[in-house]
Design an enzyme around this catalytic site. Structure first.
Site, mmCIF file in Angstrom:
data_model
loop_
_atom_site.group_PDB
_atom_site.id
_atom_site.type_symbol
_atom_site.label_atom_id
_atom_site.label_comp_id
_atom_site.label_asym_id
_atom_site.label_seq_id
_atom_site.Cartn_x
_atom_site.Cartn_y
_atom_site.Cartn_z
ATOM 1 N N ALA A 79 0.845 -1.290 0.181
ATOM 2 C CA ALA A 79 -0.151 -0.017 0.020
ATOM 3 C C ALA A 79 0.947 1.236 0.100
ATOM 4 C CB ALA A 79 -0.754 0.024 1.345
ATOM 5 N N VAL A 80 2.025 1.194 0.792
ATOM 6 C CA VAL A 80 2.754 2.365 0.743
ATOM 7 C C VAL A 80 3.588 2.372 -0.399
ATOM 8 C CG1 VAL A 80 4.706 3.647 2.155
ATOM 9 C CG2 VAL A 80 2.936 2.666 3.267
ATOM 10 N N ARG A 136 7.303 -13.565 -3.127
ATOM 11 C CA ARG A 136 5.808 -13.726 -3.586
ATOM 12 C C ARG A 136 5.420 -13.005 -4.905
ATOM 13 N NH1 ARG A 136 5.170 -13.368 2.079
ATOM 14 N NH2 ARG A 136 5.288 -11.255 1.919
ATOM 15 N N SER A 137 5.966 -11.478 -4.763
ATOM 16 C CA SER A 137 5.575 -10.823 -6.036
ATOM 17 C C SER A 137 6.659 -10.565 -6.949
ATOM 18 C CB SER A 137 5.426 -9.287 -5.411
ATOM 19 O OG SER A 137 4.177 -9.423 -4.533
ATOM 20 N N ARG A 192 13.275 3.846 14.416
ATOM 21 C CA ARG A 192 12.794 5.261 14.792
ATOM 22 C C ARG A 192 13.383 5.882 16.165
ATOM 23 N NH1 ARG A 192 6.859 4.208 13.333
ATOM 24 N NH2 ARG A 192 6.739 4.353 10.960
ATOM 25 N N CYS A 240 2.706 7.822 10.778
ATOM 26 C CA CYS A 240 1.781 8.545 9.815
ATOM 27 C C CYS A 240 1.058 9.328 10.730
ATOM 28 C CB CYS A 240 0.943 7.614 9.056
ATOM 29 S SG CYS A 240 0.352 6.137 9.940
ATOM 30 N N ARG A 298 -8.997 2.611 15.065
ATOM 31 C CA ARG A 298 -9.124 2.342 13.789
ATOM 32 C C ARG A 298 -10.527 2.415 13.412
ATOM 33 N NH1 ARG A 298 -4.559 1.787 10.839
ATOM 34 N NH2 ARG A 298 -3.943 0.281 11.953
ATOM 35 N N HIS A 316 -6.339 9.617 7.605
ATOM 36 C CA HIS A 316 -6.150 9.653 9.169
ATOM 37 C C HIS A 316 -6.654 10.877 9.706
ATOM 38 C CE1 HIS A 316 -4.106 5.771 9.171
ATOM 39 N NE2 HIS A 316 -3.111 6.216 9.546
ATOM 40 N N ASN A 367 -3.008 9.535 4.915
ATOM 41 C CA ASN A 367 -1.857 8.621 5.776
ATOM 42 C C ASN A 367 -0.905 8.063 4.756
ATOM 43 O OD1 ASN A 367 -4.437 7.080 5.402
ATOM 44 N ND2 ASN A 367 -2.997 5.465 6.008
HETATM 45 P P1 NAP Z 1 1.369 -4.173 2.843
HETATM 46 O O1 NAP Z 1 0.433 -3.427 1.870
HETATM 47 O O2 NAP Z 1 1.009 -5.393 3.391
HETATM 48 O O3 NAP Z 1 2.657 -4.125 1.821
HETATM 49 C C1 NAP Z 1 3.876 -5.076 2.326
HETATM 50 C C2 NAP Z 1 5.000 -4.893 1.222
HETATM 51 O O4 NAP Z 1 6.479 -5.340 1.886
HETATM 52 C C3 NAP Z 1 4.931 -5.531 -0.034
HETATM 53 O O5 NAP Z 1 5.438 -5.021 -1.050
HETATM 54 C C4 NAP Z 1 5.490 -6.929 0.184
HETATM 55 O O6 NAP Z 1 5.760 -7.548 -0.711
HETATM 56 C C5 NAP Z 1 6.588 -6.507 0.916
HETATM 57 N N1 NAP Z 1 7.522 -7.275 1.870
HETATM 58 C C6 NAP Z 1 7.079 -8.142 2.953
HETATM 59 N N2 NAP Z 1 7.805 -9.092 2.976
HETATM 60 C C7 NAP Z 1 8.961 -8.949 2.521
HETATM 61 C C8 NAP Z 1 10.142 -9.556 2.557
HETATM 62 N N3 NAP Z 1 10.438 -10.551 3.525
HETATM 63 N N4 NAP Z 1 11.009 -9.303 1.709
HETATM 64 C C9 NAP Z 1 10.847 -8.081 0.994
HETATM 65 N N5 NAP Z 1 9.595 -7.362 0.725
HETATM 66 C C10 NAP Z 1 8.476 -7.893 1.458
HETATM 67 O O7 NAP Z 1 1.953 -3.211 3.847
HETATM 68 P P2 NAP Z 1 2.131 -1.384 3.690
HETATM 69 O O8 NAP Z 1 1.011 -0.802 4.320
HETATM 70 O O9 NAP Z 1 2.543 -1.021 2.253
HETATM 71 O O10 NAP Z 1 3.250 -1.148 4.738
HETATM 72 C C11 NAP Z 1 4.471 -1.634 4.798
HETATM 73 C C12 NAP Z 1 5.149 -1.226 6.133
HETATM 74 O O11 NAP Z 1 5.692 0.162 6.110
HETATM 75 C C13 NAP Z 1 4.593 -1.322 7.296
HETATM 76 O O12 NAP Z 1 5.018 -2.692 7.874
HETATM 77 C C14 NAP Z 1 4.994 -0.352 8.283
HETATM 78 O O13 NAP Z 1 6.354 -0.691 8.974
HETATM 79 C C15 NAP Z 1 5.520 0.625 7.285
HETATM 80 N N6 NAP Z 1 4.255 1.906 7.313
HETATM 81 C C16 NAP Z 1 4.619 2.998 7.557
HETATM 82 C C17 NAP Z 1 3.827 4.204 7.774
HETATM 83 C C18 NAP Z 1 4.233 5.393 8.251
HETATM 84 O O14 NAP Z 1 3.436 6.021 8.903
HETATM 85 N N7 NAP Z 1 5.400 5.669 8.161
HETATM 86 C C19 NAP Z 1 2.760 3.829 7.291
HETATM 87 C C20 NAP Z 1 2.023 2.514 7.100
HETATM 88 C C21 NAP Z 1 2.999 1.547 6.878
HETATM 89 P P3 NAP Z 1 5.045 -8.837 -1.268
HETATM 90 O O15 NAP Z 1 4.065 -8.118 -2.304
HETATM 91 O O16 NAP Z 1 6.168 -9.830 -2.077
HETATM 92 O O17 NAP Z 1 4.275 -9.543 -0.401
HETATM 93 C C1 3JM Z 2 3.530 -0.922 11.198
HETATM 94 O O1 3JM Z 2 -1.800 3.088 10.535
HETATM 95 C C2 3JM Z 2 -1.061 2.357 11.354
HETATM 96 O O2 3JM Z 2 -1.158 1.179 11.359
HETATM 97 C C3 3JM Z 2 0.423 2.837 11.491
HETATM 98 C C4 3JM Z 2 1.274 2.153 10.271
HETATM 99 C C5 3JM Z 2 2.071 1.281 10.538
HETATM 100 C C6 3JM Z 2 3.490 1.497 11.186
HETATM 101 C C7 3JM Z 2 4.130 2.776 11.365
HETATM 102 O O3 3JM Z 2 4.446 3.355 10.615
HETATM 103 O O4 3JM Z 2 4.372 2.981 12.775
HETATM 104 C C8 3JM Z 2 1.455 -0.006 10.227
HETATM 105 C C9 3JM Z 2 2.257 -1.089 10.358
HETATM 106 C C10 3JM Z 2 3.979 0.237 11.424
HETATM 107 C C11 3JM Z 2 5.527 0.179 12.032
HETATM 108 O O5 3JM Z 2 6.215 0.264 11.487
HETATM 109 O O6 3JM Z 2 5.253 0.287 13.204
#
Ligand code: NAP
Ligand code: 3JM
Length: 351
Positions: free
Chosen positions: A17-18, A43-44, A103, A132, A245, A252, A326
């Site tokens: 998603a990010v 996987r991807s 962080r 976020c 949530r 958000h 977000n």
């Molecule tokens: P998501 O939609 O579940 O996507 C996860 C991504 O990570 C997919 O591209 C997935 O690839 C990849 N991935 C999973 N396992 C992996 C591995 N072992 N090696 C390489 N790539 C891998 O999650 P998302 O919402 O994009 O969020 C991802 C992460 O960003 C979260 O866990 C969180 O830590 C962080 N995040 C931060 C914020 C913020 O506020 N800064 C907000 C949201 C999320 P596949 O397609 O191959 O599964």
């Molecule tokens: C893991 O909306 C949310 O759930 C927060 C985004 C998020 C985070 C984050 O950025 O803090 C989702 C999942 C994390 C994390 O890395 O702690």
């Protein structure tokens, strides 16, 4: 890829998603890019992604993937960052990490460019992108801190499911459809993927984001508390958070109560600050029912602030309503902005 001189960029978690928002944000900016790599899990790997009209194949992220990379934008979860960010740094890359893995590490700057861009100068290879909910709040609070001082922050969040990833978006959509079709619903992801219990999110509200800590706060709430103090360089700031949530896909929202240091400040003074604040848009006209809402924030990089009121009992107390996409200011846009700041400050060089 498009330029002879430019940066080599890697996006880790490109299919998430990010990551998807990182790609579209990079497409819309003019950061000079020579080569771009899209990385994911096995996987991807093999999936095709179009970037600036060119088809690029997603590859599995491995330590060797980072050879020759200048900037690596990570959003594939904390365990992937812990394993691969040091490998990327070892190979000369600067990592902008979107997870909570680094962080609070004192050697890692935690940066919102409008607030503490100069902290980038102290980086040792890894730069953390804050949570976020924290990013959008500090973007609104920093101009108030600068003008009037800040003593206390009490925030309640109304967070979208996209913060919990692509699987949580699907869960909300499927549950909503099944409930309207009077079918039995499945609960598998929220509140915490891989957690012990899962609850309905469609037509519901869940007062838990991330796991519980021993002090009764959730980890999401502790991220807001600790990260706010670090970004604003205010260890003494009083901060409390309740993170919730909602069945909203993206955007958000936050109800923020603050107490400032100065006397005699009016709500209109705070409105004036928001009007001038970088990255902030004031939407505050109750007479015309103008206020920020998550649906209107989708696809925009700004932080929207409204409903600014002076507290009725506390002369130094104010209430604000803060909304942002977000996945953009909360994640992808803030990360790309950090990359642009690195270039602007001469902390990365175009070869
Ligand atoms: P998501 O939609 O579940 O996507 C996860 C991504 O990570 C997919 O591209 C997935 O690839 C990849 N991935 C999973 N396992 C992996 C591995 N072992 N090696 C390489 N790539 C891998 O999650 P998302 O919402 O994009 O969020 C991802 C992460 O960003 C979260 O866990 C969180 O830590 C962080 N995040 C931060 C914020 C913020 O506020 N800064 C907000 C949201 C999320 P596949 O397609 O191959 O599964
Ligand atoms: C893991 O909306 C949310 O759930 C927060 C985004 C998020 C985070 C984050 O950025 O803090 C989702 C999942 C994390 C994390 O890395 O702690």
């Amino acid at each position: 890829m498009t330029e002879t001189l430019g940066l080599n960029i890697a996006v880790v978690g490109a299919t998430g998603a990010v990551g998807q928002q990182m790609i579209s944000t990079l497409e819309g900016r003019d950061l000079p890019i020579k080569k771009i790599l899209f990385l994911s899990s096995a996987r991807s790997a093999g999936t095709k992604v179009t970037f600036k009209g060119k088809e690029i194949t997603v590859q599995e992220a491995k330590p060797e993937s980072f050879e020759g990379i200048d900037i690596a934008l990570f959003s594939a979860g904390g365990s992937v960052s812990k394993a691969l960010a040091p490998e990327a740094v070892k190979r000369g890359a600067i990592v902008v990490d979107n997870t909570s893995a680094f962080r609070m590490d004192p050697d890692v700057p935690l940066v919102v460019p409008e607030v503490n861009e100069e902290d980038l100068r102290n980086h040792n290879g890894i730069i953390a992108n804050p949570n976020c909910s924290t990013i959008q709040m500090v973007a609104a609070l920093e101009p108030i801190r600068q003008a009037y001082g800040l003593k206390k922050v009490v925030v309640s969040t109304y967070q979208a499911v996209s913060g919990a990833g692509a699987a949580a978006i699907s869960e909300l959509e499927t549950q909503a459809r099944d409930l309207l079709d009077r079918k039995e619903i499945k609960t598998e992801i929220l509140p915490v993927k891989g957690g012990e219990k899962h609850y309905q999110i469609a037509f519901n509200v869940i007062p838990q984001i991330d796991k519980f800590e021993d002090n009764g706060f959730t980890f999401e709430e502790m991220k807001m508390i600790n990260e706010t103090k670090k970004i604003m360089h205010m260890p003494e700031l009083s901060v409390a958070a309740t993170c919730v949530r909602l069945p909203v896909v993206t955007g958000h929202s936050e109800s923020v109560y603050i107490e400032i240091e100065n006397d005699g400040v009016l709500a209109s003074d705070i409105q004036g600050l928001m009007q001038k604040a970088p990255g902030v848009v004031l939407e505050d006209d109750p007479a015309n029912q103008i206020y920020p809402m998550p649906a209107a924030s989708v696809g925009k990089n700004d932080v929207f602030v409204g409903r600014i009121r002076k507290d009725l009992d506390e002369a130094k107390g104010f209430h604000l309503w803060v909304v942002s996409d977000n996945l953009l200011k909360g994640a992808a846009w803030n990360s790309v902005q950090i990359a642009e700041s690195l270039l602007k400050l001469g902390l990365v060089t175009v070869k």
